[in-house]
Design an enzyme around this catalytic site. Structure first.
Site, PDB file in Angstrom:
ATOM      1  N   SER A 142       0.842  -1.193   0.000  1.00  0.00           N
ATOM      2  CA  SER A 142       0.000   0.000   0.000  1.00  0.00           C
ATOM      3  C   SER A 142       0.875   1.239   0.000  1.00  0.00           C
ATOM      4  O   SER A 142       2.080   1.181   0.224  1.00  0.00           O
ATOM      5  CB  SER A 142      -0.890   0.002   1.236  1.00  0.00           C
ATOM      6  OG  SER A 142      -0.107   0.344   2.361  1.00  0.00           O
ATOM      7  N   LYS A 143       0.211   2.351  -0.246  1.00  0.00           N
ATOM      8  CA  LYS A 143       0.899   3.634  -0.249  1.00  0.00           C
ATOM      9  C   LYS A 143       1.538   3.902   1.124  1.00  0.00           C
ATOM     10  O   LYS A 143       2.634   4.423   1.222  1.00  0.00           O
ATOM     11  CB  LYS A 143      -0.162   4.696  -0.576  1.00  0.00           C
ATOM     12  CG  LYS A 143       0.349   6.087  -0.661  1.00  0.00           C
ATOM     13  CD  LYS A 143      -0.800   7.033  -0.938  1.00  0.00           C
ATOM     14  CE  LYS A 143      -0.597   8.308  -0.160  1.00  0.00           C
ATOM     15  NZ  LYS A 143      -1.758   9.179  -0.204  1.00  0.00           N
TER      16      LYS A 143
END
Ligand code: GLU
Length: 507
Positions: free
Chosen positions: A264-265
């Site tokens: 994920s970011k």
């Protein structure tokens, strides 16, 4: 076989994640391997998630990666418009929604958000904690299946907000062959009646992807595996609208995994590595997320490492140019299991690519990064000479300044702690005499410097090894860089003496 046509269909909602770039890449490599076309279609139908500037950003990222679309909103083409919002304006999606309704495969639904909420509460049970709008419940809701024709016409005439939903068959097995995963089977009874056309008249992804892939004559579609659960909806829409045999071949690409599951970011921020292709500034939160480009990755290394996240050539080879990837790429070597992103390995790729870059090419890439620094880029000859000395020590392009600045300016900070513990009068005297001997050198050069140093060390009975590290810190500021006499040779006699004198005052 008709010409291969593939598409990357991003939604312009934010930064371009490395998983997204890998999807682009597999599309592109597949198409180019088969002499086909690579199309970019902007899926901007979700107005709530639309982000100004995100489309241009996506094109900037593709450009940086060296991936040029054959057709796109920017490149034009014969299958436009290439933005779904513009296609909606032409009434393209509405006409297919109307056909589905007419044929009994879709229906109008007038339920308000409150009514939907009530449905979820009323029908919640221990076995079914989140009831869906599906064949169990659709006949309990407010839609064109439960209302009579007049009521429906009336509601529509009054402008009542409504959506169009697919009527999923109750008991069918939908199967299709995925290029990576083989045969995939789904039971329609488990899938809800997904919205096809929203209240604002915009299609959802489900309708738009099918209509556009058909009209754009897409032959193969690569997308993330998160779309597998809705694949039966798309297969049915193909069957209802165009014929199942017209459907592109699908490939659902495996997830890219980070240190803690799906990458994920937030993983980037947590583990200190980039996840976006280029810097992304979220203009709502003002949060800047660093990109691979700005971190100092070469685009060649970036696409090389992404290509290998889920694919291999079946050999030991790890370094591939774009042209080699195009030649070697084949879908049967893409694996279906998640591919783990290893940042250390990513750095290795970049380092290898930097080592392989010709000096002038490296110069061309770093000049923009150092043009406002203390490094003089106007003296090309000197700059290229220094690049030759430090290039292979750079893991990132952005390492160059730290690796090379002391060739151009006197270091301001010296790593005194590295020298202090073993520093003594004897060494100090050595360097005082060394300065005198250096001043006397007529032909400044590597050999002369080295001779003076070694002879003096022998004379003073000090091991040269014990003197080289202090000399390095004097000239460089720290314990790194190419051979120390090479550094002295390059910075020149006056500067070498000046730096030794300065350091003696500090040690
Ligand atoms: N707009 C979809 C997404 O961003 C595209 C999926 C597809 O390629 O069909 O995930």
């Amino acid at each position: 076989m008709s010409k291969v046509r593939v598409r990357f269909a991003p939604s312009p909602t934010g930064g371009l994640h490395l998983g997204g770039v890998r999807t682009v890449l597999y599309n592109y490599l597949f198409a180019k391997n088969k002499g086909g076309d690579f199309i970019v279609r902007i899926e901007d139908t979700d107005q709530a998630r639309f982000v100004e500037g995100a489309e241009q950003y996506i094109f900037d990222c593709l450009k940086w990666c060296g991936i040029e679309p054959d057709e796109s909103p920017l490149h034009g083409g014969e299958y436009g418009p290439y933005r779904q919002s513009e296609r909606k304006e032409l009434g393209i999606y509405q006409q297919y929604a109307d056909k589905l309704i007419k044929d009994g495969h879709a229906y109008y639904a007038f339920d308000t958000p409150e009514e939907l909420e009530k449905m979820r509460n009323d029908f919640k049970t221990a076995e079914n904690p989140s009831p869906q709008y599906d064949h169990h419940l659709r006949m309990k809701m407010k839609n064109s299946l439960t209302l009579n024709e007049d009521e429906v016409n009336n509601l529509i005439a009054k402008g009542t907000r409504h959506v169009v939903r697919i009527k999923m068959p109750e008991n069918e097995i939908i199967s299709f062959t995925d290029m990576i995963r083989g045969e995939i089977k789904n039971e329609t009874s488990l899938v809800d009646d997904k919205v096809l056309l929203k209240a604002d008249g915009m299609p959802t992804y489900h309708l738009a992807v099918v209509v556009d892939d058909y009209l754009m004559e897409i032959t193969h579609a690569f997308r993330g595996e998160e779309w597998l659960p809705s694949a039966p909806v798309h297969v049915l829409l193909w069957k209802y609208l165009f014929g199942a045999d017209k459907m592109p071949e699908w490939a659902h690409l495996p997830l890219i995994l980070g240190p803690s599951g799906k990458l994920s970011k937030r993983d980037g921020a947590k583990y200190g590595f980039p996840v976006f292709a280029m810097n992304w500034l979220d203009n709502k939160t003002n949060e800047l997320t660093e990109g691979f480009k700005e971190k100092g990755f070469l685009p060649e290394a970036f696409i090389n490492l992404l290509a290998l996240l889920g694919w291999n050539a079946g050999t030991e080879q790890e370094l591939f140019t774009k042209e080699e990837l195009i030649e070697k790429f084949s879908i049967d070597r893409v694996h279906s299991g998640g591919a783990k992103f290893d940042y250390e390995k990513a750095k290795w790729f970049n380092h290898e690519w930097i080592k392989g870059l010709p000096i002038s090419d490296f110069r061309f890439r770093i000049e923009p990064l150092i043009q406002d620094s203390k490094i003089d880029i106007s003296d090309t000859e000197k700059l290229e000479k220094i690049i030759g000395l430090v290039k292979d020590r750079c893991t990132f392009l952005t390492d160059f300044y730290d690796q090379a600045s002391y060739f151009f300016v006197t270091p301001e900070i010296l790593d005194v702690d590295a020298v202090k513990p073993k520093w003594n009068e004897e060494k100090k005297n050595f360097f005082l005499e060394f300065i005198n001997k250096l001043s006397a050198i007529e032909n400044w050069g590597l050999e002369a410097i080295e001779d003076v140093f070694k002879n003096l060390a022998t004379e003073k009975n000090i091991k040269p090894g014990e003197l080289q590290m202090p000399l390095r810190v004097m000239l460089v500021g720290g314990k790194f860089g190419p051979p120390v006499f090479v550094i002295a040779e390059n910075i020149g006699k006056a500067e070498t003496i000046k730096r030794i004198e300065n350091a003696l005052k500090v040690f």
